[in-house]
Enzyme design. Structure first.
Site, PDB file in Angstrom:
ATOM      1  N   ARG A 130       0.865  -1.192   0.000  1.00 27.09           N
ATOM      2  CA  ARG A 130       0.000   0.000   0.000  1.00 27.09           C
ATOM      3  C   ARG A 130       0.891   1.228   0.000  1.00 27.09           C
ATOM      4  O   ARG A 130       1.750   1.370   0.867  1.00 27.09           O
ATOM      5  CB  ARG A 130      -0.859   0.030   1.277  1.00 27.09           C
ATOM      6  CG  ARG A 130      -1.936  -0.978   1.300  1.00 27.09           C
ATOM      7  CD  ARG A 130      -3.034  -0.617   2.283  1.00 27.09           C
ATOM      8  NE  ARG A 130      -2.593  -0.111   3.573  1.00 27.09           N
ATOM      9  CZ  ARG A 130      -3.431   0.259   4.531  1.00 27.09           C
ATOM     10  NH1 ARG A 130      -4.740   0.187   4.338  1.00 27.09           N
ATOM     11  NH2 ARG A 130      -2.981   0.686   5.683  1.00 27.09           N
ATOM     12  N   THR A 180      -1.023   7.504  -0.505  1.00 26.81           N
ATOM     13  CA  THR A 180      -2.347   7.415  -1.132  1.00 26.81           C
ATOM     14  C   THR A 180      -3.164   6.226  -0.625  1.00 26.81           C
ATOM     15  O   THR A 180      -4.369   6.156  -0.863  1.00 26.81           O
ATOM     16  CB  THR A 180      -2.215   7.253  -2.656  1.00 26.81           C
ATOM     17  OG1 THR A 180      -1.560   5.993  -2.907  1.00 26.81           O
ATOM     18  CG2 THR A 180      -1.389   8.374  -3.279  1.00 26.81           C
ATOM     19  N   ASP A 204       0.332  -3.674  12.211  1.00 29.54           N
ATOM     20  CA  ASP A 204       0.817  -4.045  10.872  1.00 29.54           C
ATOM     21  C   ASP A 204       1.146  -5.544  10.873  1.00 29.54           C
ATOM     22  O   ASP A 204       2.109  -5.991  11.505  1.00 29.54           O
ATOM     23  CB  ASP A 204       2.065  -3.222  10.545  1.00 29.54           C
ATOM     24  CG  ASP A 204       2.501  -3.425   9.103  1.00 29.54           C
ATOM     25  OD1 ASP A 204       2.596  -2.425   8.374  1.00 29.54           O
ATOM     26  OD2 ASP A 204       2.739  -4.593   8.697  1.00 29.54           O
ATOM     27  N   ASP A 222       4.706  -6.600   9.609  1.00 31.92           N
ATOM     28  CA  ASP A 222       5.764  -6.289  10.576  1.00 31.92           C
ATOM     29  C   ASP A 222       5.726  -7.256  11.756  1.00 31.92           C
ATOM     30  O   ASP A 222       6.764  -7.709  12.241  1.00 31.92           O
ATOM     31  CB  ASP A 222       5.611  -4.847  11.088  1.00 31.92           C
ATOM     32  CG  ASP A 222       6.096  -3.824  10.066  1.00 31.92           C
ATOM     33  OD1 ASP A 222       6.732  -4.226   9.067  1.00 31.92           O
ATOM     34  OD2 ASP A 222       5.837  -2.621  10.272  1.00 31.92           O
TER      35      ASP A 222
HETATM   36  C1  PRP Z   1      -1.220  -4.973   4.314  1.00 33.57           C
HETATM   37  C2  PRP Z   1      -2.039  -6.247   4.386  1.00 33.57           C
HETATM   38  C3  PRP Z   1      -2.821  -6.188   3.117  1.00 33.57           C
HETATM   39  C4  PRP Z   1      -3.090  -4.721   2.960  1.00 33.57           C
HETATM   40  C5  PRP Z   1      -4.490  -4.446   3.405  1.00 33.57           C
HETATM   41  O1  PRP Z   1      -0.123  -5.121   3.492  1.00 33.57           O
HETATM   42  O2  PRP Z   1      -1.261  -7.398   4.517  1.00 33.57           O
HETATM   43  O3  PRP Z   1      -2.137  -6.693   1.990  1.00 33.57           O
HETATM   44  O4  PRP Z   1      -2.158  -4.036   3.803  1.00 33.57           O
HETATM   45  O5  PRP Z   1      -4.799  -3.133   3.167  1.00 33.57           O
HETATM   46  P1  PRP Z   1      -5.907  -2.679   2.114  1.00 33.57           P
HETATM   47  O6  PRP Z   1      -7.089  -3.578   2.329  1.00 33.57           O
HETATM   48  O7  PRP Z   1      -6.174  -1.255   2.511  1.00 33.57           O
HETATM   49  O8  PRP Z   1      -5.320  -2.795   0.752  1.00 33.57           O
HETATM   50  P2  PRP Z   1       0.985  -3.991   3.333  1.00 33.57           P
HETATM   51  O9  PRP Z   1       0.668  -3.122   2.178  1.00 33.57           O
HETATM   52  O10 PRP Z   1       1.194  -3.322   4.658  1.00 33.57           O
HETATM   53  O11 PRP Z   1       2.252  -4.817   2.900  1.00 33.57           O
HETATM   54  P3  PRP Z   1       3.050  -5.980   3.672  1.00 33.57           P
HETATM   55  O12 PRP Z   1       2.197  -7.199   3.650  1.00 33.57           O
HETATM   56  O13 PRP Z   1       4.282  -6.106   2.836  1.00 33.57           O
HETATM   57  O14 PRP Z   1       3.345  -5.516   5.077  1.00 33.57           O
HETATM   58  N1  URA Z   2      -2.500  -3.588   6.924  1.00 32.92           N
HETATM   59  C1  URA Z   2      -2.175  -4.052   8.147  1.00 32.92           C
HETATM   60  O1  URA Z   2      -1.192  -4.813   8.296  1.00 32.92           O
HETATM   61  N2  URA Z   2      -2.915  -3.669   9.181  1.00 32.92           N
HETATM   62  C2  URA Z   2      -3.984  -2.868   9.067  1.00 32.92           C
HETATM   63  O2  URA Z   2      -4.635  -2.560  10.081  1.00 32.92           O
HETATM   64  C3  URA Z   2      -4.307  -2.387   7.782  1.00 32.92           C
HETATM   65  C4  URA Z   2      -3.549  -2.769   6.720  1.00 32.92           C
END
Ligand code: PRP
Ligand code: URA
Length: 212
Positions: free
Chosen positions: A107, A111, A203, A206
């Site tokens: 994400r 944005t 997160d 993380d």
């Molecule tokens: C997180 C999560 C989803 C997304 C959800 O990933 O694992 O993929 O955010 O958010 P959304 O429904 O608003 O799209 P992130 O982009 O943080 O990446 P990561 O898995 O690499 O930490």
């Molecule tokens: N991605 C995450 O990992 N946590 C949230 O709460 C939203 C998006």
């Protein structure tokens, strides 16, 4: 309340128990990872009630009988990177030989729009039941784009499993992909100004991988 026919919220007391531990900021990486895996395994059992079975001949110590087995090769797992990786072993507990495809999404921090950076899927995925996994369904942007990517490559039978869903994300996915069945373990209250789920768990990527 969930009003979508293609969305199932588990709300199982034992899953609630595990999610309470998952949410706790004092839960460490190892326990977090194990819980994500355990919850995913339970969700897989529930979400695959309609899995295709084939008749097989079995000789018990007493007689020959016709029984039913899953065609494991008919299922593929696709995690949305990174956090979806934490759910793969949980599905593999149920379908140990399922092939795994990967879709990379992050994400944008300004944005909040998802960006696809990777997609590698097993051959023949278009003829399999695809279980798309990501622990968090927040705005729904990542899930909608990942589902678009799978459909663009011919996938027709797709289930999406997330551990925690926000109302905004559920609405977005349910309306954009009414043919996809969506399973969440729990439906949370809302998103905050940074599009994090409340109460959520922070997160997920993380916490699974020990990054910040
Ligand atoms: C997180 C999560 C989803 C997304 C959800 O990933 O694992 O993929 O955010 O958010 P959304 O429904 O608003 O799209 P992130 O982009 O943080 O990446 P990561 O898995 O690499 O930490
Ligand atoms: N991605 C995450 O990992 N946590 C949230 O709460 C939203 C998006």
């Amino acid at each position: 309340m969930n009003k979508y026919k293609n969305v199932f919220v588990f709300d199982h007391p034992l899953i609630k128990h595990k999610i309470a531990i998952l949410r706790d900021k004092n839960t460490g990486m190892k326990e977090f990872r194990e819980l994500v895996e355990e919850i995913t395994t339970v969700m897989t059992y529930e979400s695959m009630r309609d899995v295709e079975l084939v008749p097989v001949r079995v000789e018990t110590p007493l007689e020959v009988t016709t029984q039913y087995k899953v065609r494991e090769e008919s299922v593929a797992i696709v995690p949305i990177l990174r956090a979806g990786l934490g759910m793969v072993n949980g599905v593999h507990k149920v379908f140990p030989t399922a092939r795994v495809g990967h879709i990379g999404m992050y994400r944008d921090e300004q944005t909040f729009e998802p960006k696809e950076y990777y997609c590698k899927l097993p051959d023949g995925i278009e003829n399999k039941t695809v279980i798309l996994v990501d622990p968090m369904l927040a705005t729904g942007g990542s899930a909608v784009d990942a589902l678009d990517a799978l459909k663009k490559r011919g996938c027709k039978n797709i289930k999406f499993m997330a551990i925690i869903g926000a109302p905004e994300g559920i609405k977005k996915v349910a309306e954009a992909h009414p043919d996809v069945t969506v399973y969440v373990s729990t439906l949370d209250r809302c998103l905050n100004e940074n599009k994090y789920i409340l109460p959520g768990l922070g997160d997920a990527g993380d916490r699974l991988f020990g990054t910040k």
